[in-house]
Design a protein around this motif. Structure first.
Motif, PDB file in Angstrom:
ATOM      1  N   LEU A   1      43.239 -20.218   4.829  1.00 24.48           N
ATOM      2  CA  LEU A   1      42.581 -20.160   6.140  1.00 24.48           C
ATOM      3  C   LEU A   1      42.945 -18.863   6.867  1.00 24.48           C
ATOM      4  N   ARG A   2      44.205 -18.462   6.739  1.00 23.13           N
ATOM      5  CA  ARG A   2      44.599 -17.195   7.389  1.00 23.13           C
ATOM      6  C   ARG A   2      43.776 -16.034   6.829  1.00 23.13           C
ATOM      7  N   ALA A   3      43.540 -16.045   5.524  1.00 21.66           N
ATOM      8  CA  ALA A   3      42.718 -14.975   4.929  1.00 21.66           C
ATOM      9  C   ALA A   3      41.313 -14.993   5.531  1.00 21.66           C
ATOM     10  N   MET A   4      40.767 -16.173   5.751  1.00 23.81           N
ATOM     11  CA  MET A   4      39.428 -16.277   6.353  1.00 23.81           C
ATOM     12  C   MET A   4      39.445 -15.751   7.788  1.00 23.81           C
ATOM     13  N   LEU A   5      40.477 -16.194   8.534  1.00 21.77           N
ATOM     14  CA  LEU A   5      40.544 -15.794   9.948  1.00 21.77           C
ATOM     15  C   LEU A   5      40.750 -14.290  10.088  1.00 21.77           C
ATOM     16  N   ASN A   6      41.565 -13.733   9.197  1.00 22.06           N
ATOM     17  CA  ASN A   6      41.764 -12.274   9.233  1.00 22.06           C
ATOM     18  C   ASN A   6      40.459 -11.543   8.982  1.00 22.06           C
ATOM     19  N   ALA A   7      39.691 -12.041   8.011  1.00 17.01           N
ATOM     20  CA  ALA A   7      38.403 -11.395   7.706  1.00 17.01           C
ATOM     21  C   ALA A   7      37.459 -11.500   8.906  1.00 17.01           C
ATOM     22  N   CYS A   8      37.460 -12.642   9.573  1.00 15.82           N
ATOM     23  CA  CYS A   8      36.580 -12.809  10.734  1.00 15.82           C
ATOM     24  C   CYS A   8      37.016 -11.887  11.877  1.00 15.82           C
TER      25      CYS A   8
END
Lengths: 362, 362
Positions: B112-119
């Motif tokens: 999820l952190r990887a997703m949030l960082n990308a966003c």
């Protein structure tokens, strides 16, 4: 054969005023004596109750020892504090008196076993004073849980029994005294959570339990949560607390539906004791997507608070019938012991930080 | 400024049909494209939905990659399985698309952190698709919990979200696939339990948690219970299960009273979303001894299932407003991450037999 069981009350406690009325209302019971450490205190208590709800002959005001020696007493109700209860239960049994014992029965299962052994050795009835066991709702609940359709296979039980005791209570009440009520809220309230869960499971003992001491006062539990795990996969969560305002709900869940009881300990004031079953329906079709609640209410007519069919009157009636029948029923002692053993093991778990512990069989 | 957020749906899932309708009903949203691995499948899905609930112009049937490249798509709704979601959330963010992500967001907080960082890096909105967060009932619940009188000081939260999936589901559904939905019922249902508990606590993280894997299928949780412990003494118990028939209740308890929500995830079919507060009264005087329930019902008018004010329509409306406003709100990503971290820690506890674990801060 006598037509009435003659009761004595050992300890003029406030809670016992309700039982005074229950004895008055049960047609197979009467009250002949009330004991207090100070007979003057017993006399005062008797007078107050006689003024409100009189017996044809006022019960005698006596000492504990006099009560146990009295030939006019068949059965005693013992609302004394848990910390001193064993002594008086054992004395009562040895005096040949049948024993209705407040809960928690003892500080631990060892003390309760001593009480039960004394009752068995003296051929007297033992029962713990769990009024909801005698409500007319319980047989209906039993049949509904067992009907195979309303709940299906049991999976989960959840209960909460709490009341907000307030600061004065926590400072002064014996229910949080290390010596007199060492089990605190776990004993006073959790006894009902555990008994209800065992009732649902037909008194099968859980294989494992865990417990957590959420708040304590000088070692006495004020707020406690736990979980029971049975072989076969059913589990039960419970929560009891002196810090949380009155609630007394139970949810019984299975593969086909569920039952909710909002007042499993003492039906809220009114003329019915009820529960609600639900088996919601999924309505999912195309872009429609909703869930429909299909509740079904079950109720028995049962007037609150000192009625001839209230659960406390039924408790006295049932106990008196056992005494008059002449053959003690050991079942009541067994389920009290099961309740106490589960409680002990939950507390042992809590003292070990919530470790999962095997629950001894009974 | 555009008046409508243009949506694409990445994955023609059954659950997404509800969102189709929600996009259709939100006046600030429209749907321009639907992607499937097989565009023919997307076309078929679009046709079925157009027949029931048509957009003025039918959305285009495209591949995942085409959808992300489309200049006609501002925001994507991603109902793809949890096991493959990160890949597509990150691709969507890199393509400049705002992301409404199904729950559980990822198999763990790292993903999820990887997703949030990308966003964040691409300045796009992220939100998890928890519809109840957008119901009109929630602000009323917030005010009632916070009014100082109805509940008083919070002590306890208890939630259950379950449905009986049946044998076919357990054999075939991706929601119990180790690769696709490794969190099983904990991810699919427990996400709501945890989110609701965090909502009640205003997203303060618990200090400690514990969890228990009650039933599993090849390592995938089918039935799970847990407990959260906050500094200050509030605790929350939850239970989620694919083995237990539909229930979705929550109890919020405090020093002065309590609130019961019977359908916190999705209000049961009807035109209201409600909850009931109760502050029972003790009536103990002389031989009288009863408890009175004093329930108070709170409700908002909110039509179920594809209405302009239903919670799913509000979710699309709120998200579309954020997209049209041009400034992503990081709060949604933060509370999704908190939910995931609590879930991860509960699962870690369960893998250690229910040990009490410190919950990382977020």
């Amino acid at each position: 054969m006598a037509s009435q069981c003659r009761w004595g009350i050992l300890g003029a406690a406030n809670i016992a005023r309700k039982n005074w009325k229950a004895i008055r209302l049960a047609e197979n019971a009467t009250l002949t004596a009330v004991a207090s450490r100070e007979p003057a205190r017993a006399k005062e208590w008797i007078d107050a109750n006689q003024a409100e709800c009189p017996f044809p002959t006022a019960p005698a005001a006596v000492t504990y020892d006099e009560l146990l020696k009295s030939p006019d007493v068949d059965a005693v109700y013992i609302p004394l504090p848990t910390g001193v209860r064993r002594e008086w239960v054992v004395k009562a049994a040895r005096a040949g008196k049948h024993v209705l014992c407040e809960k928690p029965c003892g500080p631990d299962a060892g003390e309760l076993r001593a009480m039960l052994n004394a009752c068995q050795a003296n051929n007297v009835q033992f029962m713990d004073g769990v009024m909801f066991m005698h409500g007319k709702r319980l047989p209906l609940l039993r049949r509904t849980i067992d009907d195979g359709e309303t709940v299906g296979q049991l999976r989960r039980i959840a209960t909460q029994f709490t009341f907000a005791a307030g600061d004065d209570f926590l400072k002064n009440n014996i229910r949080v005294s290390t010596a007199l009520e060492p089990l605190g809220a776990l004993g006073d309230l959790g006894w009902y959570n555990l008994r209800f869960s065992l009732f649902v499971m037909k008194y099968q003992m859980p294989a494992k339990v865990s417990g957590r001491l959420l708040t304590e006062h000088q070692g006495v539990p004020l707020e406690f949560s736990g979980e029971l795990f049975w072989d076969g996969g059913v589990s039960a969560a419970f929560y009891c607390s002196f810090n949380t305002e009155l609630q007394q709900w139970a949810h019984v869940s299975g593969t086909k539906g569920s039952i909710a009881v909002q007042d499993f300990v003492l039906p809220y004031y009114g003329c019915e004791a009820a529960f609600v079953a639900d088996r919601p329906v999924f309505n999912v079709q195309g872009t429609r997507y909703h869930w429909e609640s299909h509740p079904k209410r079950f109720a028995v007519t049962e007037y609150s608070d000192g009625a001839p069919d209230a659960q406390e009157t039924n408790m006295v009636r049932t106990f008196s019938g056992l005494v008059l029948g002449g053959t003690p029923d050991p079942t009541w002692g067994e389920i009290a012991l099961k309740t106490q053993v589960v409680m002990d093991t939950c507390l042992a778990s809590a003292r070990q930080g919530g470790a999962t512990l095997a629950c001894p069989s009974v």
